[in-house]
Design a protein around this motif. Structure first.
Motif, PDB file in Angstrom:
ATOM      1  N   THR A  12       0.850  -1.202   0.000  1.00 50.24           N
ATOM      2  CA  THR A  12       0.000   0.000   0.000  1.00 50.24           C
ATOM      3  C   THR A  12       0.875   1.238   0.000  1.00 50.24           C
ATOM      4  N   LEU A  13       0.632   2.110  -0.943  1.00 53.12           N
ATOM      5  CA  LEU A  13       1.338   3.391  -1.022  1.00 53.12           C
ATOM      6  C   LEU A  13       0.410   4.482  -0.490  1.00 53.12           C
ATOM      7  N   ILE A  14       0.834   5.149   0.568  1.00 50.02           N
ATOM      8  CA  ILE A  14       0.065   6.271   1.110  1.00 50.02           C
ATOM      9  C   ILE A  14       0.708   7.543   0.571  1.00 50.02           C
ATOM     10  N   GLY A  15       0.007   8.217  -0.329  1.00 47.02           N
ATOM     11  CA  GLY A  15       0.598   9.367  -1.025  1.00 47.02           C
ATOM     12  C   GLY A  15       1.124   8.917  -2.377  1.00 47.02           C
ATOM     13  N   SER A  16       0.567   9.486  -3.442  1.00 51.50           N
ATOM     14  CA  SER A  16       0.982   9.056  -4.799  1.00 51.50           C
ATOM     15  C   SER A  16       1.300  10.290  -5.638  1.00 51.50           C
ATOM     16  N   GLY A  17       2.227  11.090  -5.144  1.00 48.21           N
ATOM     17  CA  GLY A  17       2.704  12.235  -5.924  1.00 48.21           C
ATOM     18  C   GLY A  17       3.972  11.854  -6.662  1.00 48.21           C
ATOM     19  N   THR A  18       4.937  12.747  -6.670  1.00 49.82           N
ATOM     20  CA  THR A  18       6.187  12.515  -7.414  1.00 49.82           C
ATOM     21  C   THR A  18       6.803  11.179  -7.054  1.00 49.82           C
ATOM     22  N   ILE A  19       6.976  10.934  -5.771  1.00 48.48           N
ATOM     23  CA  ILE A  19       7.638   9.691  -5.325  1.00 48.48           C
ATOM     24  C   ILE A  19       6.674   8.516  -5.367  1.00 48.48           C
ATOM     25  N   GLY A  20       5.438   8.764  -4.975  1.00 47.58           N
ATOM     26  CA  GLY A  20       4.480   7.658  -4.905  1.00 47.58           C
ATOM     27  C   GLY A  20       4.237   6.994  -6.241  1.00 47.58           C
ATOM     28  N   GLN A  56       2.797   7.179 -17.560  1.00 52.98           N
ATOM     29  CA  GLN A  56       4.021   7.889 -17.983  1.00 52.98           C
ATOM     30  C   GLN A  56       5.265   7.259 -17.355  1.00 52.98           C
ATOM     31  N   TYR A  57       5.063   6.549 -16.240  1.00 54.87           N
ATOM     32  CA  TYR A  57       6.218   5.951 -15.539  1.00 54.87           C
ATOM     33  C   TYR A  57       6.436   4.502 -15.988  1.00 54.87           C
ATOM     34  N   LEU A  58       5.504   3.972 -16.790  1.00 50.18           N
ATOM     35  CA  LEU A  58       5.530   2.553 -17.139  1.00 50.18           C
ATOM     36  C   LEU A  58       5.961   2.342 -18.586  1.00 50.18           C
ATOM     37  N   HIS A 139      14.447   5.778   2.496  1.00 51.31           N
ATOM     38  CA  HIS A 139      14.527   7.021   1.726  1.00 51.31           C
ATOM     39  C   HIS A 139      14.969   6.747   0.299  1.00 51.31           C
ATOM     40  N   PRO A 140      14.094   6.980  -0.689  1.00 47.88           N
ATOM     41  CA  PRO A 140      14.469   6.750  -2.087  1.00 47.88           C
ATOM     42  C   PRO A 140      15.152   7.961  -2.682  1.00 47.88           C
ATOM     43  N   TYR A 141      15.817   7.755  -3.802  1.00 52.15           N
ATOM     44  CA  TYR A 141      16.420   8.865  -4.528  1.00 52.15           C
ATOM     45  C   TYR A 141      15.586   9.071  -5.787  1.00 52.15           C
ATOM     46  N   ASN A 142      15.156  10.246  -6.047  1.00 48.86           N
ATOM     47  CA  ASN A 142      14.187  10.527  -7.099  1.00 48.86           C
ATOM     48  C   ASN A 142      14.804  10.404  -8.486  1.00 48.86           C
ATOM     49  N   TYR A 283      16.843  26.736 -18.008  1.00 51.27           N
ATOM     50  CA  TYR A 283      16.240  25.399 -18.057  1.00 51.27           C
ATOM     51  C   TYR A 283      14.723  25.397 -18.255  1.00 51.27           C
ATOM     52  N   GLY A 284      14.049  26.448 -17.853  1.00 46.42           N
ATOM     53  CA  GLY A 284      12.579  26.437 -17.992  1.00 46.42           C
ATOM     54  C   GLY A 284      12.015  25.177 -17.374  1.00 46.42           C
ATOM     55  N   ASP A 285      11.144  24.474 -18.138  1.00 43.17           N
ATOM     56  CA  ASP A 285      10.593  23.201 -17.643  1.00 43.17           C
ATOM     57  C   ASP A 285      11.518  22.061 -18.093  1.00 43.17           C
ATOM     58  N   VAL A 286      12.120  21.382 -17.134  1.00 42.56           N
ATOM     59  CA  VAL A 286      13.056  20.302 -17.450  1.00 42.56           C
ATOM     60  C   VAL A 286      12.292  19.118 -18.066  1.00 42.56           C
ATOM     61  N   ASP A 287      12.830  18.546 -19.129  1.00 43.21           N
ATOM     62  CA  ASP A 287      12.224  17.366 -19.755  1.00 43.21           C
ATOM     63  C   ASP A 287      12.603  16.143 -18.926  1.00 43.21           C
ATOM     64  N   VAL A 288      11.768  15.830 -17.925  1.00 44.26           N
ATOM     65  CA  VAL A 288      12.115  14.735 -17.003  1.00 44.26           C
ATOM     66  C   VAL A 288      12.063  13.383 -17.697  1.00 44.26           C
ATOM     67  N   ASP A 289      11.274  13.270 -18.762  1.00 44.47           N
ATOM     68  CA  ASP A 289      11.278  11.985 -19.488  1.00 44.47           C
ATOM     69  C   ASP A 289      12.661  11.739 -20.105  1.00 44.47           C
ATOM     70  N   TRP A 290      13.217  12.775 -20.735  1.00 48.41           N
ATOM     71  CA  TRP A 290      14.559  12.636 -21.311  1.00 48.41           C
ATOM     72  C   TRP A 290      15.548  12.368 -20.187  1.00 48.41           C
ATOM     73  N   ARG A 291      15.427  13.105 -19.074  1.00 45.63           N
ATOM     74  CA  ARG A 291      16.344  12.915 -17.925  1.00 45.63           C
ATOM     75  C   ARG A 291      16.314  11.464 -17.464  1.00 45.63           C
ATOM     76  N   ASP A 292      15.093  10.932 -17.302  1.00 43.75           N
ATOM     77  CA  ASP A 292      14.967   9.573 -16.765  1.00 43.75           C
ATOM     78  C   ASP A 292      15.453   8.531 -17.764  1.00 43.75           C
ATOM     79  N   ARG A 293      15.118   8.708 -19.036  1.00 45.84           N
ATOM     80  CA  ARG A 293      15.570   7.734 -20.048  1.00 45.84           C
ATOM     81  C   ARG A 293      17.100   7.705 -20.119  1.00 45.84           C
ATOM     82  N   THR A 294      17.705   8.894 -20.073  1.00 46.96           N
ATOM     83  CA  THR A 294      19.167   8.987 -20.183  1.00 46.96           C
ATOM     84  C   THR A 294      19.833   8.432 -18.933  1.00 46.96           C
TER      85      THR A 294
END
Ligand SMILES: NC(=O)C1=CN([C@@H]2O[C@H](COP(=O)(O)OP(=O)(O)OC[C@H]3O[C@@H](n4cnc5c(N)ncnc54)[C@H](O)[C@@H]3O)[C@@H](O)[C@H]2O)C=CC1
Ligand SMILES: O=C(O)[C@@H](O)C(=O)[C@H](O)[C@@H](O)CO
Length: 309
Positions: A12-20, A56-58, A139-142, A283-294
């Motif tokens: 069970t995840l309590i809180g499903s924002g950025t980390i959740g 988006q995370y899958l 504690h996870p690292y984002n 940087y404006g809005d960082v492209d987190v998809d590119w960040r994560d893929r890389t």
């Protein structure tokens, strides 16, 4: 406490924002069925939010799983059958210290209690619990669905069996859990990252480099170096036949002068306007998809090479 089989694991995840949501994607990658994962979040649009955002995370082949996970409407229904309860709600002591006594009343007696907090110690979160030995900071690292590190930070009361079961859980999923032996402000990863961030701000504020140049220096030097070898291994290698001792014998004077001259900037100081403006403009809005893929490709390349040694 017998270890729970993966097919019988119920998280069970309590809180499903950025980390959740990132943790949801990570757990889905390893659970046998999506129904083994439950999300409890007080936002009014939680069902739509999860259904439209979690994909988006899958990986594409798993997008359909987002509609099969359980969304609980009450805390009781969220935790009553859970084997693991992981909170990533607001970074607030009042929230976390009031949540755990409630969870403790409602959850099974051998469920694991994990907090994803960035810095609120388990000992502080557990003040209102009947059995504080059940709580462990994990504690996870984002973003955790990509970053392997999990800092396990027990309080002095955390049961060793909770720590051992948590270590086994994450190791079985190919992550890199590290037990931090003392409750310390910011644990370890954040302290290291924030020390570099402080010096980075100091150097930009002192006019040596711009924000973009500072980032480029890190990305073209210690960034890749430390993805392959951490600070101690790197300087041990750099010290020649005498290793780290040789490094300090040769370079120790310069190291000490840099330490003596390190930046002492503080949150709220006058540097903020310039640094925030530069960062926003570059940087404006960082492209987190590119960040994560890389980032994922870098980690995979390093893992592949390490597996060959
Ligand atoms: N964002 C990051 O880079 C990292 C954050 N963390 C920690 O993870 C935790 C969550 O951080 P984020 O995901 O960034 O925050 P967030 O603000 O993105 O997500 C928090 C979620 O908690 C929900 N929430 C609020 N009150 C609630 C309640 N009473 N019951 C259930 N859900 C509730 C909100 O609706 C929201 O979806 C914090 O403790 C933070 O320190 C840890 C590592 C990295
Ligand atoms: O940097 C991260 O991913 C985490 O270690 C954190 O805890 C962050 O500091 C987070 O709290 C804010 O990004």
């Amino acid at each position: 406490m017998a270890e729970v089989k993966n097919s019988e694991t119920r998280i069970t995840l309590i809180g499903s924002g950025t980390i959740g949501l990132s943790l949801a994607a990570l757990h889905l990658a390893h659970l046998t069925r999506p129904e083994q994962l439950c999300i409890y979040d007080t936002r009014s649009d939680i069902r739509e939010y999860v259904h439209f955002t979690l994909p988006q995370y899958l990986p594409p082949r798993q997008h359909g799983l987002a509609k099969d996970i359980r969304i609980a409407s009450t805390l009781e229904s969220a935790v009553e059958n859970a084997t693991i309860i992981q909170e990533q709600g607001p970074e607030s002591l009042s929230f976390k210290s009031s949540l755990w006594p409630e969870v403790e009343k409602l959850a099974p007696g051998d469920a694991l209690f994990w907090s994803s907090t960035s810095g609120i110690p388990a000992s502080a979160q557990a003040v209102n619990m009947k059995d504080p030995s059940r709580l462990l900071v994990v504690h996870p690292y984002n973003p955790p669905h990509i970053m392997p590190l999990l800092e396990l930070v027990p309080s002095s009361q955390t049961d060793q069996r909770v720590i051992d079961r948590t270590l086994a859980f994450w190791r079985a999923r190919g992550r890199s859990p590290v037990v931090i032996k003392k409750e310390y402000t910011g644990f370890v990863a954040n302290r290291l990252a924030f020390a570099l961030l402080r010096e980075s701000i100091h150097l930009v504020n002192a006019g040596l480099v711009t924000v973009e140049e500072l980032d480029r220096i890190v990305e073209t030097s210690m960034g890749p170096r430390w993805a392959v070898s951490g600070p101690f291994k790197s300087y041990h290698a750099g010290g020649g036949k005498d290793g780290l001792e040789g490094f300090f014998r040769n370079i120790g004077g310069t190291v000490q002068r840099c330490w003596d001259d390190s930046g002492k900037v503080n949150v709220g100081d006058e540097w903020e306007k310039n640094v925030f403006q530069q960062t926003r403009e570059i940087y404006g809005d960082v492209d987190v998809d590119w960040r994560d893929r890389t980032t994922k490709k870098v980690l995979e390349a390093v893992d592949n090479e390490k597996s060959l040694t």
